[in-house]
Design an enzyme around this catalytic site. Structure first.
Site, mmCIF file in Angstrom:
data_model
loop_
_atom_site.group_PDB
_atom_site.id
_atom_site.type_symbol
_atom_site.label_atom_id
_atom_site.label_comp_id
_atom_site.label_asym_id
_atom_site.label_seq_id
_atom_site.Cartn_x
_atom_site.Cartn_y
_atom_site.Cartn_z
ATOM 1 N N LYS A 22 74.906 66.004 1.425
ATOM 2 C CA LYS A 22 74.484 65.451 2.522
ATOM 3 C C LYS A 22 75.175 64.226 2.763
ATOM 4 C CE LYS A 22 70.567 63.058 2.539
ATOM 5 N NZ LYS A 22 70.700 61.535 2.937
ATOM 6 N N ASN A 23 74.920 63.274 1.855
ATOM 7 C CA ASN A 23 75.667 61.849 1.727
ATOM 8 C C ASN A 23 77.199 61.718 1.859
ATOM 9 O OD1 ASN A 23 73.225 61.005 1.798
ATOM 10 N ND2 ASN A 23 72.966 60.234 -0.248
ATOM 11 N N ARG A 96 68.864 56.240 9.219
ATOM 12 C CA ARG A 96 69.711 55.044 9.151
ATOM 13 C C ARG A 96 71.133 55.314 9.129
ATOM 14 N NH1 ARG A 96 66.164 51.215 7.914
ATOM 15 N NH2 ARG A 96 67.950 49.878 7.302
ATOM 16 N N CYS A 120 61.998 50.339 6.609
ATOM 17 C CA CYS A 120 62.183 51.798 5.930
ATOM 18 C C CYS A 120 61.282 51.884 4.767
ATOM 19 C CB CYS A 120 63.760 51.960 5.163
ATOM 20 S SG CYS A 120 63.883 53.354 4.438
ATOM 21 N N ARG A 125 66.524 47.421 3.675
ATOM 22 C CA ARG A 125 67.963 47.890 3.915
ATOM 23 C C ARG A 125 68.544 47.593 4.907
ATOM 24 N NH1 ARG A 125 67.328 54.433 3.247
ATOM 25 N NH2 ARG A 125 69.564 54.091 3.067
ATOM 26 N N PRO A 126 68.874 45.886 4.974
ATOM 27 C CA PRO A 126 69.528 45.589 5.979
ATOM 28 C C PRO A 126 70.982 46.145 6.105
ATOM 29 C CG PRO A 126 69.476 44.042 4.248
ATOM 30 C CD PRO A 126 68.685 45.116 3.784
ATOM 31 N N ILE A 127 71.876 45.781 7.340
ATOM 32 C CA ILE A 127 73.130 46.122 7.400
ATOM 33 C C ILE A 127 73.992 45.175 7.549
ATOM 34 C CG2 ILE A 127 72.652 48.542 8.328
ATOM 35 C CD1 ILE A 127 73.443 47.444 11.288
ATOM 36 N N LEU A 129 76.022 43.396 5.626
ATOM 37 C CA LEU A 129 77.272 43.582 4.867
ATOM 38 C C LEU A 129 78.332 44.339 5.943
ATOM 39 C CD1 LEU A 129 76.145 43.850 1.186
ATOM 40 C CD2 LEU A 129 76.708 41.974 2.391
ATOM 41 N N ASP A 316 68.641 57.695 -6.350
ATOM 42 C CA ASP A 316 68.099 58.877 -5.629
ATOM 43 C C ASP A 316 67.333 59.949 -6.518
ATOM 44 O OD1 ASP A 316 68.985 58.169 -3.164
ATOM 45 O OD2 ASP A 316 70.690 59.033 -2.916
ATOM 46 N N ILE A 338 67.941 49.097 -7.100
ATOM 47 C CA ILE A 338 68.643 49.157 -5.763
ATOM 48 C C ILE A 338 67.681 49.232 -4.858
ATOM 49 C CG2 ILE A 338 70.178 50.846 -4.498
ATOM 50 C CD1 ILE A 338 71.322 50.221 -7.079
ATOM 51 N N ARG A 408 64.839 66.749 5.265
ATOM 52 C CA ARG A 408 66.149 65.762 5.793
ATOM 53 C C ARG A 408 67.280 66.124 4.895
ATOM 54 N NH1 ARG A 408 64.792 59.579 6.801
ATOM 55 N NH2 ARG A 408 67.126 59.734 7.070
HETATM 56 N N1 EPU Z 1 72.226 46.168 1.253
HETATM 57 C C1 EPU Z 1 71.990 45.015 1.986
HETATM 58 N N2 EPU Z 1 72.868 44.731 3.047
HETATM 59 C C2 EPU Z 1 73.845 45.695 3.659
HETATM 60 C C3 EPU Z 1 73.652 47.034 3.062
HETATM 61 C C4 EPU Z 1 73.144 47.351 1.986
HETATM 62 O O1 EPU Z 1 71.411 44.224 1.478
HETATM 63 O O2 EPU Z 1 74.447 45.605 4.459
HETATM 64 C C5 EPU Z 1 71.561 46.574 0.121
HETATM 65 C C6 EPU Z 1 70.334 47.637 0.213
HETATM 66 O O3 EPU Z 1 69.281 47.063 1.001
HETATM 67 C C7 EPU Z 1 70.169 47.942 -0.833
HETATM 68 C C8 EPU Z 1 71.423 48.207 -1.618
HETATM 69 O O4 EPU Z 1 72.026 47.082 -0.683
HETATM 70 O O5 EPU Z 1 69.087 47.325 -1.730
HETATM 71 C C9 EPU Z 1 72.236 49.341 -1.601
HETATM 72 O O6 EPU Z 1 72.136 50.027 -0.233
HETATM 73 P P1 EPU Z 1 73.326 50.850 0.153
HETATM 74 O O7 EPU Z 1 73.971 50.229 1.255
HETATM 75 O O8 EPU Z 1 74.148 51.115 -1.038
HETATM 76 O O9 EPU Z 1 72.575 52.190 0.460
HETATM 77 P P2 EPU Z 1 72.865 53.072 1.786
HETATM 78 O O10 EPU Z 1 74.503 53.088 1.924
HETATM 79 O O11 EPU Z 1 72.188 52.631 2.984
HETATM 80 C C10 EPU Z 1 73.177 55.452 0.446
HETATM 81 C C11 EPU Z 1 72.452 56.697 0.487
HETATM 82 C C12 EPU Z 1 71.203 56.572 0.146
HETATM 83 C C13 EPU Z 1 71.101 56.153 -1.665
HETATM 84 C C14 EPU Z 1 71.959 54.706 -1.520
HETATM 85 C C15 EPU Z 1 72.199 54.127 -2.902
HETATM 86 C C16 EPU Z 1 73.776 57.722 2.293
HETATM 87 C C17 EPU Z 1 73.779 58.154 3.710
HETATM 88 N N3 EPU Z 1 72.428 57.367 1.696
HETATM 89 O O12 EPU Z 1 72.326 54.478 1.240
HETATM 90 O O13 EPU Z 1 70.758 57.877 -0.029
HETATM 91 O O14 EPU Z 1 69.909 55.756 -2.046
HETATM 92 O O15 EPU Z 1 73.371 54.996 -0.823
HETATM 93 O O16 EPU Z 1 72.841 55.124 -3.744
HETATM 94 O O17 EPU Z 1 74.957 57.852 1.709
HETATM 95 C C18 EPU Z 1 68.971 59.527 0.091
HETATM 96 O O18 EPU Z 1 69.890 60.459 0.319
HETATM 97 O O19 EPU Z 1 67.863 59.804 -0.112
HETATM 98 C C19 EPU Z 1 69.057 57.999 0.190
HETATM 99 C C20 EPU Z 1 68.378 56.955 0.645
#
Ligand code: EPU
Length: 430
Positions: A22-23, A96, A120, A125-127, A129, A316, A338, A408
């Protein structure tokens, strides 16, 4: 809302075919926005998040056709014109990962309007970055009425050091930089196999990318990208979930179509706990036809886990591992690094008899305990997998509520489990 009724205590026995990741599929679908030509994706899992991403692309004006066949699971996307570069709140709040359209839209159209994902269950989980990265590439980013609005004439290459490792953040900026003017250097990148798989697709589309799968990625922007055909990698988390399924029920499974290299941390931890796992087949030419054989003989030995970015133990798989730890002798300390709130399953597991003490980001699981069937409620995707696993091992009946979470990310999990001997039934509200 659907529920699962599980009659536990039966070992899982047989073969399971693991689906596409999925990811990896979600960013690959977003990448199709980078070109007006056809992108053909194979091994797309039949899960709800994929349908959500498809709705999002179609709503913006792309054409997509999804065919789930015995072999293939093919999705064709053509984003000829995208008249409305908006990802609406209604879809982003469901998933997200919708934010993955941000980079491609800005890169190709110079504009994107993407709803900010709200809260969430597993963490803030901010964006930030993702947004900082786009600004470094020259975009003007503002937040208005709950939407991120990004604009630029043409993205310019930049040097970006991610403050912390982010999977979809790395993917978003890598896609954006593929069409930027000049050579972008990304540092402190996520090295997850899904990032590498996205880069493999982008290369086929004509991008110039080096270093994906390492922490430094160099992207020379090109004027345009073209169509491509790509098969997404197997889902390492679905595979890990079935490994735990065999282990926790004292069963014996062979998992087909996996990539063992992407599962080393999970396999090593399960082996440390005493689960027997072997690679039993290797393919002649395709890495996807590896198989893993797993034999479970509980009780296990307690083994501590710390979740980490790849190649560490994946967050995960933390919830599923916690279910298994209830069947291990001694105290297993599970540390979640994480996400700040990813232990919601612990209280539900406790309702089935687990002995778990949670203190902030640490959970101590004492075992082995006899799990007994109970009514429990899923809070997120992986938490629901953990509850299903516990239900399979428990004595008596369990009713797992809110299984839309599991839909999902797992392809018809109750059918796959039934085929290997589980007694699990979906109860639909209707
Ligand atoms: N973070 C920030 N700022 C950002 C982005 C991330 O502070 O702009 C923080 C997050 O809050 C978190 C950490 O950095 O504490 C890591 O988050 P990351 O961005 O790596 O997570 P993601 O990209 O939103 C993906 C997977 C998740 C998986 C995480 C960690 C996808 C679509 N989702 O999420 O998958 O848990 O990486 O490996 O690729 C799942 O499949 O159940 C799932 C949640």
């Amino acid at each position: 809302m659907d529920r699962f009724l599980i009659d536990g205590g039966r070992p899982l026995e047989g073969r399971v075919t693991i689906g596409g990741a999925k990811n990896a599929a979600l960013p690959a679908m977003a990448a199709a926005l980078l070109t007006d030509k056809r992108v053909v994706l194979h091994n797309i899992p039949r899960v709800r998040d994929i349908l959500t991403m498809r709705s999002l692309l179609d709503e913006m004006g792309a054409d997509s056709a999804l065919k789930h066949e015995r072999e293939g699971n093919r999705l064709v996307i053509q984003a000829r014109k995208i008249p409305d570069q908006t990802a609406p709140y209604e879809l982003v709040k469901q998933m997200r990962a919708s934010v993955l359209v941000l980079g491609p839209l800005v890169a190709r159209f110079g504009h994107a309007r993407v709803s900010l994902p709200g809260g969430c269950a597993i963490g803030a989980r901010p964006i930030n970055l993702h947004l900082k990265g786009l600004e470094k590439l020259g975009a003007t980013v503002s937040i208005e009425h709950g939407y991120v609005e990004a604009r630029v004439d043409r993205l310019m290459a930049g040097q970006i050091h991610f403050d912390s490792v982010t999977v979809t953040g790395t993917e978003n900026i890598m896609m954006a930089a593929a069409l930027a003017d000049g050579t972008t250097l990304l540092e402190n990148c996520a090295i997850e196999p899904e990032v590498e798989d996205l880069a493999a697709l982008l290369l086929k589309m004509g991008a110039d990318i080096e270093g994906a799968g390492t922490s430094a990625i160099r992207i020379r922007g090109v004027g345009r990208l073209h169509g491509a055909e790509h098969t997404v990698i197997p889902d390492r988390i679905e595979a890990g979930t079935f490994l735990v399924g065999a282990a926790i029920t004292g069963g014996h499974l062979v998992l087909d179509r996996i990539e063992p290299r992407n599962l080393t941390a999970v396999v090593a931890k399960l082996a440390e706990a005493g689960v027997e796992i072997n690679v039993v087949e290797t393919a002649s030419d395709s890495t996807q036809s590896h198989a893993l054989e797993v034999r479970g003989r509980p009780p296990y030995r307690a083994a501590d886990v710390v979740t980490q970015e790849y190649p560490g133990f994946p967050t995960d798989m933390q919830a599923q591992y916690m279910a298994l730890a209830t069947q291990a002798a001694g105290s297993s300390v599970i540390t979640e690094t994480i996400f700040e709130n990813r232990f919601l399953h612990a209280l539900e597991l406790a309702r089935m008899g687990a002995d778990i003490a949670v203190d902030g980001r640490r959970a101590v699981v004492r075992g082995p305990v006899r799990l007994s069937g109970a009514n429990v409620q899923a809070s997120d995707l992986r938490a629901s997998a953990s509850l299903v696993l516990a239900g399979l091992a428990a004595e008596g009946e369990s009713l797992v509520d809110r299984v839309y979470h599991i839909d999902r990310g797992y392809e018809r999990i109750e059918e796959k489990l039934t085929r290997v001997g589980a007694k699990i039934r979906r109860i639909s509200e209707s």
